[in-house]
Design an enzyme around this catalytic site. Structure first.
Site, PDB file in Angstrom:
ATOM      1  N   SER A 171       0.801  -1.230   0.000  1.00  0.00           N
ATOM      2  CA  SER A 171       0.000   0.000   0.000  1.00  0.00           C
ATOM      3  C   SER A 171       0.831   1.277   0.000  1.00  0.00           C
ATOM      4  O   SER A 171       0.339   2.323  -0.375  1.00  0.00           O
ATOM      5  CB  SER A 171      -0.967   0.015   1.186  1.00  0.00           C
ATOM      6  N   LYS A 183       0.283   4.709   6.550  1.00  0.00           N
ATOM      7  CA  LYS A 183      -0.505   5.332   5.483  1.00  0.00           C
ATOM      8  C   LYS A 183      -0.052   6.776   5.256  1.00  0.00           C
ATOM      9  O   LYS A 183       0.481   7.425   6.142  1.00  0.00           O
ATOM     10  CB  LYS A 183      -1.998   5.353   5.846  1.00  0.00           C
TER      11      LYS A 183
END
Length: 115
Positions: free
Chosen positions: A39, A83
């Protein structure tokens, strides 16, 4: 015997002080963690990178778009997630259809208190 006892007490006291300092550094200063997964490509390697994270910046300034954050996973509190912030509270984020293999864009309104 009292010299031995005095030396033991001094050693235990030093060990407790050292432990307290390490705890404070870990909780309020820096920590080391592993970021694994695709990610965050290409910023981090998908097979895993060791990351030194510091915990001081959130007390000094607000988060901004583009910041990389490490947080507890919303689905598993024993795991962390890494993130990049795309939007701040009250922002509207549009995910283009091709980014999530759909025929329609997805529009997300970031709720208050979230990023």
């Amino acid at each position: 015997r009292t010299a031995y006892h005095s030396e033991t007490v001094e050693s235990v006291t030093s060990l407790l002080k050292f432990g307290a300092i390490l705890h404070c550094i870990h909780e309020y200063g820096v920590d080391v963690t592993m970021c694994v997964g695709p990610s965050m490509l290409p910023t981090f390697n998908h097979v895993g990178d060791v990351v030194v994270m510091e915990r001081v910046t959130p007390f000094l300034r607000s988060y901004t778009r583009g910041d990389v954050v490490i947080a507890k996973s919303p689905t598993n509190a024993n795991q962390t997630v890494c993130k990049r912030i795309r939007g701040l509270e009250h922002d509207t984020i549009v995910l283009p259809a091709q980014s999530h293999h759909s025929s329609q864009d997805i529009v997300i309104k970031v709720p208050p208190g979230h990023v």
